[in-house]
Design an enzyme around this catalytic site. Structure first.
Site, PDB file in Angstrom:
ATOM      1  N   HIS A 161       0.862  -1.196   0.000  1.00 52.88           N
ATOM      2  CA  HIS A 161       0.000   0.000   0.000  1.00 52.88           C
ATOM      3  C   HIS A 161       0.887   1.232   0.000  1.00 52.88           C
ATOM      4  O   HIS A 161       1.239   1.770   1.055  1.00 52.88           O
ATOM      5  CB  HIS A 161      -0.926  -0.045   1.231  1.00 52.88           C
ATOM      6  CG  HIS A 161      -1.925   1.072   1.287  1.00 52.88           C
ATOM      7  ND1 HIS A 161      -3.068   1.016   2.067  1.00 52.88           N
ATOM      8  CD2 HIS A 161      -1.961   2.285   0.664  1.00 52.88           C
ATOM      9  CE1 HIS A 161      -3.755   2.141   1.930  1.00 52.88           C
ATOM     10  NE2 HIS A 161      -3.098   2.932   1.090  1.00 52.88           N
TER      11      HIS A 161
ATOM     12  N   HIS B 193       1.317   4.782  -2.631  1.00 58.05           N
ATOM     13  CA  HIS B 193       0.951   5.533  -3.836  1.00 58.05           C
ATOM     14  C   HIS B 193       2.226   6.153  -4.388  1.00 58.05           C
ATOM     15  O   HIS B 193       2.871   6.941  -3.672  1.00 58.05           O
ATOM     16  CB  HIS B 193      -0.064   6.628  -3.490  1.00 58.05           C
ATOM     17  CG  HIS B 193      -1.308   6.099  -2.824  1.00 58.05           C
ATOM     18  ND1 HIS B 193      -2.483   5.895  -3.512  1.00 58.05           N
ATOM     19  CD2 HIS B 193      -1.553   5.706  -1.547  1.00 58.05           C
ATOM     20  CE1 HIS B 193      -3.403   5.416  -2.673  1.00 58.05           C
ATOM     21  NE2 HIS B 193      -2.867   5.285  -1.479  1.00 58.05           N
TER      22      HIS B 193
ATOM     23  N   HIS C  74      -9.348   0.823  -1.288  1.00 50.81           N
ATOM     24  CA  HIS C  74      -9.337   1.561  -0.033  1.00 50.81           C
ATOM     25  C   HIS C  74     -10.744   1.500   0.556  1.00 50.81           C
ATOM     26  O   HIS C  74     -11.731   1.726  -0.164  1.00 50.81           O
ATOM     27  CB  HIS C  74      -9.009   3.033  -0.270  1.00 50.81           C
ATOM     28  CG  HIS C  74      -7.552   3.322  -0.481  1.00 50.81           C
ATOM     29  ND1 HIS C  74      -6.794   2.696  -1.435  1.00 50.81           N
ATOM     30  CD2 HIS C  74      -6.725   4.197   0.151  1.00 50.81           C
ATOM     31  CE1 HIS C  74      -5.558   3.181  -1.380  1.00 50.81           C
ATOM     32  NE2 HIS C  74      -5.487   4.093  -0.431  1.00 50.81           N
TER      33      HIS C  74
ATOM     34  N   GLU D 263     -11.192   3.869   5.826  1.00 52.87           N
ATOM     35  CA  GLU D 263     -10.146   4.816   6.247  1.00 52.87           C
ATOM     36  C   GLU D 263     -10.861   5.950   7.003  1.00 52.87           C
ATOM     37  O   GLU D 263     -10.759   6.041   8.217  1.00 52.87           O
ATOM     38  CB  GLU D 263      -9.374   5.354   5.037  1.00 52.87           C
ATOM     39  CG  GLU D 263      -8.271   6.348   5.410  1.00 52.87           C
ATOM     40  CD  GLU D 263      -7.564   6.965   4.194  1.00 52.87           C
ATOM     41  OE1 GLU D 263      -8.112   6.903   3.078  1.00 52.87           O
ATOM     42  OE2 GLU D 263      -6.460   7.530   4.388  1.00 52.87           O
TER      43      GLU D 263
HETATM   44  N1  HPA Z   1      -6.546   7.561   0.986  1.00 53.91           N
HETATM   45  C1  HPA Z   1      -7.222   7.687  -0.146  1.00 53.91           C
HETATM   46  N2  HPA Z   1      -6.655   8.027  -1.275  1.00 53.91           N
HETATM   47  C2  HPA Z   1      -5.340   8.274  -1.306  1.00 53.91           C
HETATM   48  C3  HPA Z   1      -4.595   8.164  -0.165  1.00 53.91           C
HETATM   49  C4  HPA Z   1      -5.217   7.779   1.048  1.00 53.91           C
HETATM   50  O1  HPA Z   1      -4.630   7.650   2.144  1.00 53.91           O
HETATM   51  N3  HPA Z   1      -3.320   8.467  -0.523  1.00 53.91           N
HETATM   52  C5  HPA Z   1      -3.318   8.744  -1.842  1.00 53.91           C
HETATM   53  N4  HPA Z   1      -4.546   8.632  -2.328  1.00 53.91           N
HETATM   54 ZN    ZN Z   2      -3.650   4.776   0.379  1.00 59.75          ZN
END
Ligand code: HPA
Ligand code: ZN
Length: 319
Positions: free
Chosen positions: A8, A10, A188, A191
């Site tokens: 995980h 980006h 995702h 979160e």
């Molecule tokens: N959450 C959602 N989208 C994202 C994140 C994240 O932590 N980082 C980069 N894009």
């Molecule tokens: Zn992420």
């Protein structure tokens, strides 16, 4: 040294302030920051959206295939120092095509660095195309088709960006298409969104891993489901502190989940923005959450097992 898989991260979130300034200069792009300190002063985030706003602004310095290759290579070099031997990296193609960068430039540059990663850094890699959930699902499908047309090999597809108010179910078609094409699937969820977002990603998209999943801790039935089905959560504790998903590392549910048998892994998410790479995250968890050597060894093992590497490669990395 223990071998880790990072599942995980980006790529655009590995864009360090120094590289932002170097690429702006190389490409003749004016920056809205006086200097590095002025930029760094903006890394104090209130929530996910305030981070995303800066993240999308900063990535505008990425223009040429070489820029994307340099970004990717810098991440790989730093990740190797942290013990990463397998990296399944996220890339937001839509964030680049939306500002006029051709898909073959963006993906071509990333691929150039990933293709050399095994020889250059001893890291095996996979590329996961992440769709931006704040944009319409039709645009995700268009991005998927564009990516496939470039011929750059993809490992999987994922879903990121603004979570609340953007249901996973809207993206069911593009996930089905990717799965039919033989790609792996992640999303995702949980979160900022509550546990229902995790259920939605599992039910509507049938994903193989959940990215984050912090709020799953609030739903015992969901925890039982994750344990029973061995669905990994790729957790990012430093990110969760910086984006105020949890108040502190000491309050992060990763250790409780590990003890309850959830297949959790530890990751850096956007290391240039959240205070560190995988080794920094592990050090923080040892210091503030009291992770033991045995916990850390289990998290490393979990990361390899939750990866999409071949069984032969997993065995080699675990040996
Ligand atoms: N959450 C959602 N989208 C994202 C994140 C994240 O932590 N980082 C980069 N894009
Ligand atoms: Zn992420």
């Amino acid at each position: 040294m223990t071998a880790w898989a990072e599942l995980h991260v980006h790529l655009e979130g590995t864009l360090e302030p120094e590289l932002i300034f170097a690429l702006a200069e190389r490409n003749g792009i004016p920056l809205p920051y006086a200097d590095l300190d002025d930029l760094r002063a903006r890394y104090d985030f209130a929530d996910l959206q305030s981070f995303l706003d800066l993240y999308y602004t900063n990535m505008q310095v990425l223009q040429t295939a070489q820029d994307f290759a340099d970004l990717t290579d810098a991440y790989l070099a730093r990740a190797r120092q942290a013990g990463v031997r397998r990296a399944e990296v996220f890339f937001d193609l839509q964030a680049h095509t939306a500002r006029g960068i051709p898909p073959e430039v963006a993906l071509g540059g990333v691929h150039q660095a990933l293709a050399a990663a095994e020889a250059q850094h001893g890291i095996s890699t996979g590329l996961i195309l992440t769709f931006l959930r704040h944009l319409p699902a039709g645009e995700a499908m268009a991005a998927y088709r564009q990516a496939v047309e470039t011929g750059v090999p993809l490992l999987g597809v994922g879903l990121c960006s603004t979570e609340i108010g953007h249901p996973a179910a809207e993206f069911a078609d593009v996930f089905s298409q990717a799965r039919a094409d033989g790609l792996r699937t992640v999303a995702h969820a949980g979160e900022e969104g509550d546990a229902s977002y995790v259920w939605d990603a599992l039910r509507a998209l049938d994903v193989e891993r959940i990215d984050h999943g912090v709020h799953a801790i609030e739903d015992d039935r969901l925890i039982d489901h994750l344990v029973g089905e061995r669905i990994p959560l790729t957790m990012c504790p430093l990110s969760n502190v910086r984006l105020k998903v949890v108040p502190s590392l000491a309050a992060h549910p990763i250790l409780e989940m590990l003890r309850r048998g959830v297949h959790v892994t530890v990751n850096s998410d956007d290391p240039a923005y959240f205070g560190g790479y995988l080794d920094d995250v592990v050090a923080g968890l040892r210091a503030e959450l009291g992770l033991t050597d045995a916990d850390v060894a289990q998290l490393a093992r979990n990361s390899i097992l939750a990866s999409f590497a071949s069984e032969a490669e997993k065995a080699r990395l675990l040996a």
